[in-house]
Design a protein around this motif. Structure first.
Motif, PDB file in Angstrom:
ATOM      1  N   ASP A 121       0.884  -1.172   0.000  1.00 50.09           N
ATOM      2  CA  ASP A 121       0.000   0.000   0.000  1.00 50.09           C
ATOM      3  C   ASP A 121       0.916   1.215   0.000  1.00 50.09           C
ATOM      4  O   ASP A 121       1.679   1.427   0.947  1.00 50.09           O
ATOM      5  CB  ASP A 121      -0.861  -0.083   1.273  1.00 50.09           C
ATOM      6  N   SER A 124      -1.090   6.501  -1.974  1.00 50.39           N
ATOM      7  CA  SER A 124      -2.366   6.695  -1.277  1.00 50.39           C
ATOM      8  C   SER A 124      -2.685   8.133  -0.878  1.00 50.39           C
ATOM      9  O   SER A 124      -2.917   8.413   0.300  1.00 50.39           O
ATOM     10  CB  SER A 124      -2.395   5.788  -0.027  1.00 50.39           C
ATOM     11  N   ASN A 126      -4.844  11.716  -0.646  1.00 50.28           N
ATOM     12  CA  ASN A 126      -6.236  12.012  -0.360  1.00 50.28           C
ATOM     13  C   ASN A 126      -6.804  12.863  -1.471  1.00 50.28           C
ATOM     14  O   ASN A 126      -6.200  13.840  -1.886  1.00 50.28           O
ATOM     15  CB  ASN A 126      -6.343  12.762   0.961  1.00 50.28           C
ATOM     16  N   HIS A 135       3.085  12.153   1.208  1.00 50.70           N
ATOM     17  CA  HIS A 135       2.711  11.439  -0.026  1.00 50.70           C
ATOM     18  C   HIS A 135       3.885  11.355  -0.973  1.00 50.70           C
ATOM     19  O   HIS A 135       4.009  10.418  -1.750  1.00 50.70           O
ATOM     20  CB  HIS A 135       1.521  12.128  -0.683  1.00 50.70           C
ATOM     21  N   TYR A 161      -4.137   3.297  -2.369  1.00 51.14           N
ATOM     22  CA  TYR A 161      -5.371   3.286  -1.563  1.00 51.14           C
ATOM     23  C   TYR A 161      -5.784   4.733  -1.320  1.00 51.14           C
ATOM     24  O   TYR A 161      -5.427   5.332  -0.293  1.00 51.14           O
ATOM     25  CB  TYR A 161      -5.060   2.550  -0.262  1.00 51.14           C
ATOM     26  N   TYR A 309     -11.607   6.014   9.462  1.00 49.15           N
ATOM     27  CA  TYR A 309     -10.395   5.540   8.795  1.00 49.15           C
ATOM     28  C   TYR A 309     -10.038   4.121   9.249  1.00 49.15           C
ATOM     29  O   TYR A 309      -9.758   3.240   8.425  1.00 49.15           O
ATOM     30  CB  TYR A 309      -9.290   6.535   9.174  1.00 49.15           C
ATOM     31  N   ASP A 313      -9.779   0.614   7.190  1.00 47.77           N
ATOM     32  CA  ASP A 313      -8.529  -0.149   7.098  1.00 47.77           C
ATOM     33  C   ASP A 313      -8.730  -1.599   7.554  1.00 47.77           C
ATOM     34  O   ASP A 313      -8.077  -2.513   7.037  1.00 47.77           O
ATOM     35  CB  ASP A 313      -7.408   0.519   7.910  1.00 47.77           C
ATOM     36  N   GLN A 337       1.463   7.799  11.661  1.00 49.69           N
ATOM     37  CA  GLN A 337       0.318   6.897  11.747  1.00 49.69           C
ATOM     38  C   GLN A 337       0.657   5.573  12.438  1.00 49.69           C
ATOM     39  O   GLN A 337      -0.081   4.589  12.321  1.00 49.69           O
ATOM     40  CB  GLN A 337      -0.266   6.651  10.354  1.00 49.69           C
TER      41      GLN A 337
END
Ligand code: ARG
Length: 573
Positions: A121, A124, A126, A135, A161, A309, A313, A337
């Motif tokens: 992943d 991803s 936003n 990112h 994702y 979120y 997930d 995260q």
């Protein structure tokens, strides 16, 4: 099994030591370490044997060294160590021929991960939110990690994702009515502006915030109007993202997003309700499991019934396992995260999923100081634009001065700009924060992408000047210390690729390439002082052919490594 030259010698040395000591080779192999280059290539420390043998380590080392006969290795005792040095032959030939035979696949080992699947992943971003520094890092790191696993024969399922579900769409939608420009509905930058403005407004105006929530609730209920609007926004953003990915040569196996789990989250919540259980907390639904002091609980539904979120997930992890039956599932996501992923994985474990342990958060640190001339917004596209622009000036100067021939200065600058940004990121340990510096990353000297691209182009140029790659050469003629040192760097790529994949650490490959380039540069410049050391030495065709073969192997190693990192390799610069 295609093992590396290095590991073959290490295994042979360990085997011989084990034979002499009467123990299994598997016990010895981990104790064979790279030697201090002044004393050899491989080293075995005898300290651990002293007690059992009741002898001083240097005596043990001397005795072992005497007893060992390993083809291709010169074995010597140095104090308490038994050292082995690769004899120039057949070592030099094995490395050079191995590289040239593999070509751009040098460093790959299709057997290594055969039959195994890794889900990755990464990137991803936003949708309709500003793209952040994280990112940028996840995009480069994830792309490289995917390349490394592909090189090792794994089936790679790369997933972008997208953050395409959540209240932010409510914000954009109600924000659009207020601040939107109808004619810019398809302009991604405009949508981001609207989001930023609406987010601010929501903080000040509870009624506005409630409208945004209400819009998201309509989306979750599958309201056609709301979904239509959402879909438009999503398409607009996606178009913008796709352009950047194409620019970087990134191709995902799957571009999907959180919205995939719309309407499927109740099933996951039901499953969690069975084991380990759910409970209500201040009107919200949370996972019922032990929490540490002060740890926030895992929220599955807010008090207004909307999902979160973490809920998505959890649904996504289950879905990925069902679809891909993975051996590893990686999440290349910012260190910020870490708690989120620890909790998601722990929930999966509490649910009794035996594969929970195969899920790995691959975190990374922050970039400080990245902004472009146009402003503070860290848009990847803008960063690449600016890198290209900065490089273009230099390329044009070089062309004007006759130092560079290119038919397409723009395209070349795009390649170098991309190399600058990608390498500027990947050379850092993934976990560390770093400060971005435009002059540093775009410089042609130092630890930079353009420097490596230049080293590659220079080796290509030597080959062109030397009349192309030689078919036959005599490896026995490569006896200069600079040549032997270079061969040793080239040798390292296959093991480095493995280590980098295992540790999810592209910087290992990045640093090896710097070592290769430095070793080639020392070789190349040695010829400036001493004509006999020139690669394109005059009057000795056999030596010249051997040096060209080594140059060819260097070029291939640099090209293979840069390609793994996701960096273009122009032939001329
Ligand atoms: N969209 C998220 C963000 O921008 C990252 C998603 C990472 N992947 C995941 N499975 N949570 O922060």
């Amino acid at each position: 099994m295609s093992t590396s030259v290095y590991s073959r010698y290490r295994a042979a040395f360990a085997q011989a030591l084990a034979g002499a000591l009467g123990v299994p080779a598997a016990d010895i192999e981990p104790q064979v370490k790279p030697a201090d280059p002044a004393h050899g290539d491989l080293s075995f420390a005898t300290f651990p044997l002293a007690k059992a043998q009741k002898k001083a380590p240097p005596a043990i080392a001397a005795q072992l060294a005497q007893a060992l006969q390993v083809p291709g290795l010169e074995v010597k005792a140095v104090g308490p160590y038994v050292n082995a040095r690769f004899l120039p032959l057949p070592f030099t030939q094995e490395v050079i021929d191995g590289v040239r035979l593999a070509g751009l696949a040098y460093g790959s080992d299709a057997e290594d991960g055969k039959g195994k699947t890794v889900v990755i992943d990464y990137s991803s971003p936003n949708i309709a939110k500003p793209i952040g520094f994280h990112h940028i890092r996840t995009t480069f790191l994830g792309h490289c990690i995917a390349n490394l696993y592909r090189a090792l024969g794994w089936r790679v399922e790369g997933i972008n994702y997208l953050g395409d579900w959540g209240k932010q769409f409510g914000l954009v939608a109600v924000g659009f009515q207020e601040f939107g420009k109808e004619e810019l509905r398809e302009d991604m930058a405009h949508l981001v502006q609207v989001y930023v403005q609406a987010n601010k407004r929501a903080g000040e105006d509870p009624a506005f915030d409630e409208k945004a929530r209400e819009f998201f609730r309509r989306m979750e209920a599958g309201d056609t109007e709301a979904m239509k609007l959402w879909n438009q926004f999503r398409e607009t953003s996606l178009k913008g993202f796709k352009r950047v990915y194409a620019r970087m040569g990134i191709d995902f196996e799957h571009i999907e997003g959180e919205s995939r789990y719309q309407g499927k989250m109740d099933a996951v919540i039901d499953q969690i309700a069975k084991k380990p259980g759910v409970k209500e907390s201040q009107g919200a639904i949370i996972v019922d499991m032990p929490y540490a002091d002060g740890e926030p609980p895992v929220l599955l539904k807010k008090n207004d019934g909307s999902t979160l979120y973490a809920t998505r997930d959890l649904a996504a992890a289950e879905d990925r396992h069902a679809r891909f039956n993975f051996d590893k599932s990686l999440y290349v996501v910012a260190q910020d995260q870490a708690l989120h992923f620890r909790q998601v994985f722990r929930t999966l474990k509490e649910m009794g999923q035996p594969w929970a342990d195969k899920c790995v958060h691959v975190p990374f640190g922050r970039i400080h100081g990245m902004s472009t001339r146009k402003g503070q917004v860290v848009e990847l596209d803008q960063v690449l634009d600016e890198a290209k622009e900065r490089v273009l000036q230099r390329v044009k100067e070089n062309v004007a001065q006759g130092n560079l021939e290119t038919t397409d200065a723009e395209a070349l600058s795009e390649q170098i700009g991309l190399g600058a940004i990608v390498f500027g990121d990947l050379k850092h340990n993934r976990a560390s924060d770093y400060t971005f510096d435009w002059d540093e990353v775009t410089s042609l000297e130092g630890h930079t992408g353009p420097y490596l691209q230049y080293a590659h182009a220079r080796s290509a140029n030597v080959l062109r000047k030397g009349g192309g790659v030689p078919t036959a050469y005599d490896p026995a003629l490569l006896t200069l210390p600079e040549e032997q040192a270079l061969v040793r760097e080239l040798m390292r790529l296959p093991d480095t690729v493995k280590a980098a994949a295992e540790q999810y650490e592209p910087s290992l490959v990045a640093r090896l390439l710097l070592d290769v380039a430095a070793a080639y540069s020392r070789y190349y410049t040695a010829g400036n002082k001493d004509r006999d050391k020139r690669i394109l030495v005059e009057g000795n065709d056999a030596v010249r052919a051997a040096r060209l073969a080594l140059t060819d192997a260097t070029r291939i190693t640099l090209a293979a490594g840069l390609t793994l990192l996701g960096i273009p390799t122009p032939e001329n610069m």
